[in-house]
Scaffold this active site. Structure first.
Site, PDB file in Angstrom:
ATOM      1  N   HIS A 169       2.937  -9.243   1.148  1.00  0.00           N
ATOM      2  CA  HIS A 169       3.300  -8.510   2.376  1.00  0.00           C
ATOM      3  C   HIS A 169       3.260  -7.000   2.137  1.00  0.00           C
ATOM      4  O   HIS A 169       3.947  -6.239   2.817  1.00  0.00           O
ATOM      5  CB  HIS A 169       4.689  -8.921   2.877  1.00  0.00           C
ATOM      6  CG  HIS A 169       4.875 -10.397   2.983  1.00  0.00           C
ATOM      7  ND1 HIS A 169       4.418 -11.129   4.054  1.00  0.00           N
ATOM      8  CD2 HIS A 169       5.431 -11.292   2.119  1.00  0.00           C
ATOM      9  CE1 HIS A 169       4.706 -12.414   3.857  1.00  0.00           C
ATOM     10  NE2 HIS A 169       5.310 -12.537   2.690  1.00  0.00           N
ATOM     11  N   SER A 293     -17.885  13.781   0.058  1.00  0.00           N
ATOM     12  CA  SER A 293     -17.510  14.311   1.369  1.00  0.00           C
ATOM     13  C   SER A 293     -18.274  15.595   1.611  1.00  0.00           C
ATOM     14  O   SER A 293     -18.505  16.381   0.685  1.00  0.00           O
ATOM     15  CB  SER A 293     -16.002  14.580   1.420  1.00  0.00           C
ATOM     16  OG  SER A 293     -15.666  15.385   2.533  1.00  0.00           O
TER      17      SER A 293
END
EC number: 4.3.2.2
Length: 460
Positions: A169, A293
């Protein structure tokens, strides 16, 4: 005709064209024509040898037919396409092309009348598609799956005992090892690979509605059921004896269902590795000239796994339609499967692009041991599990809630855990074991499970 990838509509034939070159010899229009020409001529050979046809079958005939197959060229394919513009029927155009070719080398031979004898177009097409899938599985898909599994196992074995904080989770949970978490995926993939290898690729050749009507009417003394079986199996395919005009495509649905399951497992894998890179459990080896980038010079993005995830999703989206549509055909057949079948190469192409990206990404990964240990040592609360298990072993009541109050939602340090263990009324040897326990060494059988899998794996 514009050949440059710059003008391709699909990125498969554009941006990614270099990654799918091998598929062009299997799924291109040229390849499809060649497969069908081959099947037509092999069928012609088969029936012309039957004594009931009384064909003078000699070395010249055999050489003529073999040459047409062996020398099939781009020029031949274009000639068929020109004929198709007139006929508006792809398989009939192949028949006319072959009659013309045979006439050139044999003249007005009796064998000319047996081209496409007793066949429906689907007799030829279904066998062509079956061979295309057979070849792609053997030569393209399985080798790439094996390579992915090999690369995963290589990293897993090298790091079989490197501890890692698990997350269920998204929250800290009982530790594992890098090796064990990777082997989970290798096991899943191997299981699907075995199933994929065993899928029977079927074919049929039995006439317009699957009953040999024309063949039986013209030569009733021939056991056409047996001839059909012999011919289909001679191609290395499994014979389907009961069909309508079309082979019902159940095996194609099975084939692509398995492919989709592998793709789904790999989407899961891509996302997990992406997450581990984000957590800095893995670093990526930078390439000197690559840019991450356009504005952030420091970036090394997990682009290989992202690219793979996207292409696997595209492949599975098309597969979803394939496996639902192809087994359904109105009455003895409708044509709606034809245009769908022409996209099987597209499905496999997207998958191949994705597989290549995964392999590329895996080769860039480096395990960041220091970061893994740092994360583990920040979460001593995970030792509540073994502590309460030992306490229950000795009949200490309400251990779960006691440890829950100490650890749940709190920052737990080694001092807190050690202090609590020292307060326990359990045998000294058990207490010593707990005092030696750390998040780093609470690994269960993780490392051993990696070795067990490697020893039992069929892929070495």
């Amino acid at each position: 005709m514009i050949a440059s990838p710059l003008f391709a509509i699909s990125p498969i034939d554009g941006r990614y064209s270099s990654k799918v070159i091998k598929l062009r010899n299997i799924f291109s229009e040229y390849a499809f024509l060649k497969f069908r020409v081959t099947i037509e001529l092999l069928w012609l050979k088969k029936i012309s040898l039957l004594q009931e046809f009384k064909i003078v079958y000699n070395k010249d005939v055999l050489n003529c037919l073999d040459r047409i197959i062996d020398n099939f060229s781009k020029k031949d394919a274009l000639e068929i396409k020109i004929l198709e513009k007139k006929t508006n029927h792809d398989v009939k155009s192949i028949e006319y092309f072959l009659q013309k070719k045979i006439f050139k080398c044999l003249g007005n031979h009796d064998i000319l009348g047996l081209v496409h004898f007793g066949c429906t177009s689907e007799d030829i097409n279904n066998l062509a598609y079956a061979l295309m899938l057979k070849v792609s599985r053997r030569d393209i898909i399985l080798p790439l799956w094996n390579k992915i599994i090999f690369e995963i196992k290589k990293i897993a074995l090298l790091h079989h005992n490197v501890p890692m904080l698990s997350r269920t989770h998204g929250q800290p949970a009982t530790p594992s090892t890098i090796g064990k978490e990777l082997i989970n995926f290798a096991y899943r993939l191997e299981r699907q690979l075995k199933q994929f290898k065993n899928i029977e690729i079927l074919g049929k050749i039995n006439g317009s509605t699957g009953n040999y009507n024309a063949l039986h009417f013209s030569h009733s003394s021939v056991d056409w059921h047996k001839i059909s079986q012999e011919f289909v199996t001679s191609l290395g395919l499994f014979w389907n004896p009961y069909t309508t005009q079309i082979e019902p495509h159940d095996f194609i649905s099975e084939f692509f269902s398995c492919l989709a399951r592998v793709n789904t497992i790999l989407i899961n894998f891509n996302r997990d590795i992406w997450g581990y890179i984000s957590l800095q459990y893995f670093n990526q080896t930078p390439k000197l000239d690559e840019i991450g980038s356009s504005v952030m010079p420091h970036k090394i993005n997990p682009i290989d796994f992202e690219n793979s995830e996207g292409n696997l999703g595209l492949s599975n989206a098309i597969i979803s339609h394939l496996i639902e549509k192809l087994p359904i055909s109105r009455w003895q057949r409708d044509l709606s499967d034809s245009t769908v079948l022409r996209n099987v190469g597209t499905v496999i192409a997207y998958s191949i692009i994705a597989y290549d990206s995964i392999i590329l990404g895996l080769k860039k990964l480096k395990v960041n041991t220091s970061r893994l240990l740092q994360d583990l040592n920040h979460h001593w609360e995970i030792l509540a599990e073994p502590i309460q298990t030992v306490m229950r072993k000795y009949g200490i009541n309400d251990t779960y809630n006691e440890l829950k109050n100490i650890t749940r939602g709190k920052r737990v340090t080694s001092d807190i855990i050690l202090k609590y263990v020292n307060s326990l009324k359990i045998p000294r040897n058990e207490k010593e074991k707990l005092l030696q326990l750390t998040p780093e060494n609470y690994l269960g059988l993780s490392s051993k499970l990696v070795k067990i899998f490697n020893n039992s794996s069929e892929l070495k």
